[in-house]
Design a protein around this motif. Structure first.
Motif, mmCIF file in Angstrom:
data_model
loop_
_atom_site.group_PDB
_atom_site.id
_atom_site.type_symbol
_atom_site.label_atom_id
_atom_site.label_comp_id
_atom_site.label_asym_id
_atom_site.label_seq_id
_atom_site.Cartn_x
_atom_site.Cartn_y
_atom_site.Cartn_z
ATOM 1 N N GLN A 32 0.873 -1.173 0.000
ATOM 2 C CA GLN A 32 0.000 0.000 0.000
ATOM 3 C C GLN A 32 0.905 1.215 0.000
ATOM 4 O OE1 GLN A 32 -3.483 -0.022 0.450
ATOM 5 N NE2 GLN A 32 -3.559 -2.253 0.461
ATOM 6 N N THR A 33 0.698 2.136 -0.936
ATOM 7 C CA THR A 33 1.507 3.356 -0.890
ATOM 8 C C THR A 33 0.613 4.574 -1.050
ATOM 9 O OG1 THR A 33 1.918 3.296 -3.274
ATOM 10 C CG2 THR A 33 3.578 2.269 -1.866
ATOM 11 N N ALA A 34 1.087 5.702 -0.503
ATOM 12 C CA ALA A 34 0.404 6.981 -0.668
ATOM 13 C C ALA A 34 1.487 8.061 -0.680
ATOM 14 C CB ALA A 34 -0.569 7.222 0.481
ATOM 15 N N GLY A 35 1.616 8.743 -1.832
ATOM 16 C CA GLY A 35 2.602 9.815 -1.923
ATOM 17 C C GLY A 35 4.031 9.315 -1.852
ATOM 18 N N ARG A 52 4.120 -10.322 4.146
ATOM 19 C CA ARG A 52 3.458 -9.334 4.993
ATOM 20 C C ARG A 52 2.973 -8.156 4.158
ATOM 21 N NH1 ARG A 52 6.957 -7.264 9.340
ATOM 22 N NH2 ARG A 52 8.026 -6.493 7.489
ATOM 23 N N MET A 53 2.024 -7.389 4.711
ATOM 24 C CA MET A 53 1.579 -6.159 4.072
ATOM 25 C C MET A 53 2.629 -5.079 4.329
ATOM 26 S SD MET A 53 -0.688 -4.622 2.270
ATOM 27 C CE MET A 53 -1.983 -5.880 2.249
ATOM 28 N N VAL A 54 3.025 -4.383 3.267
ATOM 29 C CA VAL A 54 4.002 -3.298 3.391
ATOM 30 C C VAL A 54 3.297 -1.990 3.052
ATOM 31 C CG1 VAL A 54 6.165 -2.346 2.517
ATOM 32 C CG2 VAL A 54 5.896 -4.826 2.733
ATOM 33 N N ALA A 55 3.169 -1.098 4.036
ATOM 34 C CA ALA A 55 2.510 0.193 3.825
ATOM 35 C C ALA A 55 3.549 1.297 3.916
ATOM 36 C CB ALA A 55 1.423 0.411 4.871
ATOM 37 N N VAL A 56 3.588 2.148 2.874
ATOM 38 C CA VAL A 56 4.565 3.242 2.834
ATOM 39 C C VAL A 56 3.818 4.530 2.521
ATOM 40 C CG1 VAL A 56 6.786 4.006 1.920
ATOM 41 C CG2 VAL A 56 6.206 1.578 1.875
ATOM 42 N N ILE A 57 4.090 5.581 3.289
ATOM 43 C CA ILE A 57 3.375 6.846 3.138
ATOM 44 C C ILE A 57 4.352 8.015 3.114
ATOM 45 C CG2 ILE A 57 1.618 8.378 4.134
ATOM 46 C CD1 ILE A 57 0.680 5.989 5.837
ATOM 47 N N GLY A 58 4.241 8.857 2.067
ATOM 48 C CA GLY A 58 4.880 10.168 2.082
ATOM 49 C C GLY A 58 6.395 10.170 2.097
ATOM 50 N N LEU A 59 7.025 9.356 1.263
ATOM 51 C CA LEU A 59 8.491 9.377 1.186
ATOM 52 C C LEU A 59 8.910 9.361 -0.285
ATOM 53 C CD1 LEU A 59 9.141 6.877 4.068
ATOM 54 C CD2 LEU A 59 10.315 9.070 3.902
ATOM 55 N N VAL A 82 12.404 6.498 -1.824
ATOM 56 C CA VAL A 82 12.636 5.559 -0.726
ATOM 57 C C VAL A 82 12.907 4.166 -1.277
ATOM 58 C CG1 VAL A 82 10.218 4.829 -0.421
ATOM 59 C CG2 VAL A 82 11.734 4.944 1.573
ATOM 60 N N VAL A 126 12.449 0.254 0.150
ATOM 61 C CA VAL A 126 11.976 -0.626 1.220
ATOM 62 C C VAL A 126 12.078 -2.056 0.699
ATOM 63 C CG1 VAL A 126 10.037 -1.301 2.682
ATOM 64 C CG2 VAL A 126 10.374 1.116 2.106
#
Lengths: 369, 369
Positions: free
Chosen positions: A309-312, A323-330, A333, A335
């Motif tokens: 899941q990403t946002a921005g 696993r679920m990998v959630a990344v926000i606002g970077l 990046v 990961v």
């Protein structure tokens, strides 16, 4: 097939009789940790999302011109994994190094074995490079094989796409007589500074050295014998009596093929280069992997995108543990998620991953490296 | 004990006879995902690295003044976890809500049960707040209990440390006769804009409303009866016949205690406030957790620091899956690792975590929320 080619495209190259591919499969690739480990180096991984590992892609790329004349030289620790991925290979074309002794020993061993088997020409190609246009790659190899049959040590010179200070360069000279696609090599140049690399690229006379050598096995061994007669003799002795490998291997010098033969041979006017404009990458770190997989404006996912899941976000996300990998606002990046280790960094700092690997080793966590 | 106190410090408060603590333990805390989940809300977690969960710390903080007069109201789904963490509590002081019906129903149910048991005064305190100085907290509670015994609905007003727009404010008035530590409440104010909050803080007459209410159970229920006689009557009916809880609970309005009684009672001049300068945080998101745990110049690790490698990092890292977490070259980063989900973001974007939780729910991944 030629009629299917767009105007000006290279015609497809098919089987090249007498030509063997040699693939040295080694190197831990610590800058791609935690994907790449000493126990599972990068060539064993699918780093392009193609569904094939880099080793498998290397085989796929060469198979049209070599058929089953394909030899791998790898560490004893990786023998099983290599055989697993290339199950169609015969046992006697997968050579196991008892220990890592650098590229001259690995490629020289293959040359000595192939010399006894009557191979006419061999070409060595790394197991962990990515090539965008396999068709053009095979055309370049075909041109290199033709020059090698005339006794040249031929290197494929990669068209530089930017003034990299991370690669050695090939200084090319005049076109070879009878080989319009090949040029003499003036010299090999060690990794330059960026300003020097800029001059090289602007001149049009320099190419990246990707370590792709095409040569007759006997020529290679004779060039080595000129520099180090004992080295060449030992390799030939191993080929004659494979049971002596464990005993003799440890006596071989640890030296790169560039220093052992390519540089002296270039100084002696015995090296040629064929230009390779087929899109090449050695995936040196996660920054170059991100460039390879996407553009700067997006977040590239290598692997199961339903686990991300990403946002921005821009950069590279590699889900790899389920696993679920959630990344926000970077931005930019990196990961990389694996079952026992996670890396979070930036594309700019991608080179520093090797320092983490070194720190883990120092802390007794070699199990993670 | 008084002789051990530094000059001017508050003397230690011990048992307050007849006083009960009521702890409503609810709320998913989605902005602390993936640590906090609907099935495992933040009060069940150790978010301060103390070795105790927020619920356990809430109990530890109140035990010196209430002994075993400690009541928890929680969702049926969390009953087992709450009993597990507070194993010393008797069965009849852990009340299970059949469904979530907001704070008036939860605290009102406790008030009705305690009224029948003859409790003199009760105080409601959230299960997931952090308090830096428990001694001063207990002193403030003691002052609030004294005012509550005189019939006041007493709220503890948190000393604001910055002009937050995330909290409601208490506008305080004159000192109460006979209660030098308490003041009348002029009104409760909803979350203000930052400029308005700046004026509030500068005036010295406003305090944060942390939802800590101290009051006689009968006063609370009678205040409710003034606004909604049926609501109060139903709560008292449940207390009289607990077997009717499932049937009657679903008829209760969903309303916060602030709107149901605190605001109308303040307008009627029946609310007092006791200042609380004991260091308070509700850990609203990972940004505030990072502030709570460390300073801006370092990388704070919440959990096993031997599972974390950092280089050039500031922010917050929470290792929580047993895996190695390596972070390189990121400022104000937030990395939260759990067995089935990973979060990577920045302190600035910490509020946006709830959007990821919403997206996961929409995608049918409620198992992860």
């Amino acid at each position: 097939m030629a009629s299917d080619q767009p105007d000006g495209a290279t015609p497809a190259v098919t089987d090249i009789p007498g030509f063997w591919a040699v693939v040295p499969a080694g190197g831990a690739g610590t800058r791609l940790w935690p994907l790449s480990r000493s126990g599972s180096p990068k060539f064993l991984h699918d780093l392009t999302g193609s569904g094939r590992t880099l080793l498998e892609e290397t085989h796929d790329r060469l198979a049209p011109i070599v058929g089953d004349r394909f030899m791998v030289v790898t560490g004893a620790a990786h023998l099983e994994a290599v055989r697993g991925q290339l199950a169609a290979l015969a046992d006697d074309v997968v050579l196991a190094e008892p220990s890592a002794r650098d590229s001259m020993a690995a490629i020289g061993l293959a040359a000595a074995v192939l010399e006894r088997r009557g191979a006419e020409v061999m070409g060595s190609f790394a197991a962990d490079h990515v090539i965008a246009d396999p068709e053009r790659f095979r055309s370049a190899v075909a041109a290199a094989v033709a020059a090698a049959r005339d006794g040249w040590l031929v290197t494929i010179g990669i068209e530089p796409t930017f003034p990299s200070s991370a690669f050695g360069y090939i200084h090319q000279g005049a076109v070879l007589d009878g080989h319009p696609d090949a040029r003499a090599v003036v010299e090999f140049v060690e990794k330059p500074s960026v300003p020097v690399a800029e001059e090289y690229v602007a001149s049009g006379n320099y190419r990246w050295n990707a370590g792709m050598f095409v040569v007759c096995p006997t020529v290679l061994l004779d060039l080595l014998a000129e520099q180090d007669p004992g080295f060449a003799a030992t390799l030939r002795a191993i080929a004659a009596a494979p049971e002596r490998l464990p005993e003799l291997w440890q006596k071989l010098p640890k030296i790169a093929i560039d220093h052992a033969i390519a540089e002296p041979a270039a100084a002696a006017g015995k090296v040629a280069t064929v230009p390779g404009g087929f899109g090449w990458d050695d995936i040196g770190d996660f920054d170059s992997l991100a460039t390879l997989l996407g553009d700067q404006e997006e977040c590239v996912v290598l692997g199961a995108s339903d686990q991300v899941q990403t946002a921005g976000v821009t950069g590279l996300v590699v889900p790899g543990s389920g696993r679920m990998v959630a990344v926000i606002g970077l931005d930019d990046v990196v990961v990389v998620d694996t079952p026992d280790a996670l890396l979070v960094t930036t594309r700019e700092r991608a080179q520093d991953v090797k320092a983490i690997v070194a720190a883990l080793k120092e802390q007794g966590r070699a199990d993670l490296t």
